[in-house]
Motif scaffolding. Sequence first.
Motif, mmCIF file in Angstrom:
data_model
loop_
_atom_site.group_PDB
_atom_site.id
_atom_site.type_symbol
_atom_site.label_atom_id
_atom_site.label_comp_id
_atom_site.label_asym_id
_atom_site.label_seq_id
_atom_site.Cartn_x
_atom_site.Cartn_y
_atom_site.Cartn_z
ATOM 1 N N GLU A 108 37.509 43.607 37.858
ATOM 2 C CA GLU A 108 37.669 44.382 38.798
ATOM 3 C C GLU A 108 36.766 43.873 40.023
ATOM 4 O O GLU A 108 37.026 43.827 41.325
ATOM 5 C CB GLU A 108 37.024 45.808 38.579
ATOM 6 C CG GLU A 108 37.728 46.420 37.598
ATOM 7 C CD GLU A 108 37.469 46.186 36.295
ATOM 8 O OE1 GLU A 108 36.393 45.324 35.933
ATOM 9 O OE2 GLU A 108 37.950 46.509 35.224
ATOM 10 N N THR A 109 35.452 43.200 39.655
ATOM 11 C CA THR A 109 34.679 42.533 40.716
ATOM 12 C C THR A 109 35.448 41.212 41.473
ATOM 13 O O THR A 109 35.419 41.213 42.793
ATOM 14 C CB THR A 109 33.254 42.186 39.946
ATOM 15 O OG1 THR A 109 32.783 43.354 39.901
ATOM 16 C CG2 THR A 109 32.330 41.545 41.233
ATOM 17 N N ARG B 46 38.123 42.357 43.810
ATOM 18 C CA ARG B 46 37.645 42.918 45.022
ATOM 19 C C ARG B 46 37.113 41.402 45.998
ATOM 20 O O ARG B 46 37.285 41.679 47.084
ATOM 21 C CB ARG B 46 36.197 43.825 44.893
ATOM 22 C CG ARG B 46 35.555 44.123 46.210
ATOM 23 C CD ARG B 46 34.835 45.245 45.900
ATOM 24 N NE ARG B 46 33.389 45.056 44.950
ATOM 25 C CZ ARG B 46 32.302 44.700 45.526
ATOM 26 N NH1 ARG B 46 32.264 44.552 46.938
ATOM 27 N NH2 ARG B 46 31.449 44.402 44.856
ATOM 28 N N ARG C 248 40.353 40.103 47.206
ATOM 29 C CA ARG C 248 41.053 40.752 48.565
ATOM 30 C C ARG C 248 40.325 40.399 49.622
ATOM 31 O O ARG C 248 40.562 40.406 50.927
ATOM 32 C CB ARG C 248 40.861 42.229 48.104
ATOM 33 C CG ARG C 248 41.998 42.463 46.926
ATOM 34 C CD ARG C 248 42.130 43.922 46.519
ATOM 35 N NE ARG C 248 43.134 44.161 45.518
ATOM 36 C CZ ARG C 248 43.246 45.346 44.935
ATOM 37 N NH1 ARG C 248 42.186 46.450 45.074
ATOM 38 N NH2 ARG C 248 44.095 45.542 44.022
ATOM 39 N N GLU D 71 46.673 37.218 45.200
ATOM 40 C CA GLU D 71 46.622 38.187 46.226
ATOM 41 C C GLU D 71 47.621 37.971 47.262
ATOM 42 O O GLU D 71 48.254 39.095 47.842
ATOM 43 C CB GLU D 71 44.999 37.932 46.848
ATOM 44 C CG GLU D 71 44.046 38.730 46.089
ATOM 45 C CD GLU D 71 44.409 40.368 45.636
ATOM 46 O OE1 GLU D 71 44.503 40.948 46.725
ATOM 47 O OE2 GLU D 71 44.018 40.638 44.505
#
Length: 343
Positions: free
Chosen positions: A296-297, A300, A303, A341
């Motif tokens: 998840e990091t 982030r 993104r 992404e």
Amino acid sequence: MEFVPATSRLLAANRAAAAFYAAQLRQVPAARRYLRERGIEAAAGSWWQPGFAPATWTAVLDRLTGLGFTPEELLAAGLVRRSRTGRLIDYLRQRVVFPIHDQRGNVIGFTGRDLSGRTDAPKYLNTPTTTIYHKGEALFGLSLQLAHRRRRDRRPIRVFVVEGAADAIAVHRMVHDHAPEQLLPVALCGIVLTEHHLRLLRKAIGPTASLSLLLDGDDAGRDAFERWLPLLRTWAGPVDIATLPDGTDPAELLVRHGPEQALRIVLGARRPAQLARLDRILDRLDLGALDLSEPETRVRVWRAITPCFRDDPTRGADLADLAGSRLGLPLGDVMTGVVNEIA
């Protein structure tokens, strides 16, 4: 009906004011000392025509009405204003002033640096909006340098956008004939970069010249270019950012290091816009507090940095190399994360 003076009278009033201010400079040691401390004392008496607005209330008002200009013309030119009591007083007082010119070489306004030290006085003050002066459409130093450059100089042009008039003159003092490019420093007039400024540059020097933003080494300077990036993407030529060492500006570099070394520092500080943007994004992510082993990091982070890759795909490898170095991740991991992404 509101009185609107002829443009020719407003230009004549500004021209007369510039001559008056220039004459005052010779009589004020503090003003000459300011120029000397900024490394630009040689500008006095040159075509830059710096001057000094006296501390008295009506110095330019008295001088110009004595030359035949009416109070209404001086109001319309932005040279005087009405006080709270309704009395006419000079707009600029106790300031080193630099004339601002239009593309025909006419003086259309002034930028003034306070020497009073009063806490209630703005450090810099520009002529208010008039029918001949709009600060969002003016660039200090552009027309002067174009008028005085050698016509047979075929070197490519690089425009340096700086934050103040003294900085523009300081960079101009650093420039020498053996540089690989013609360096053209121009200053914003107390406002952010606008589309009008870029349009003016396109018309004056062409749309594909190199464009560098030379920003002071403080928080405001570091943040400014991020606000301007959407606008800068409309510039067809190369764009880069030069962020100076902490707490310095071009004039301070000139005084501290001399013209040649100061120019080397300025040119060496340039980085492609998206690389500088990526560095700022990574700074804000507080990398020391991130656990990049967590999926998840990583998402982030991808993104956050992907817009830099999307906006300058030709520098994908350089951007990935910078991101990988700062994140402590293999180059392939960065490229995979960004590609996912974008997809």
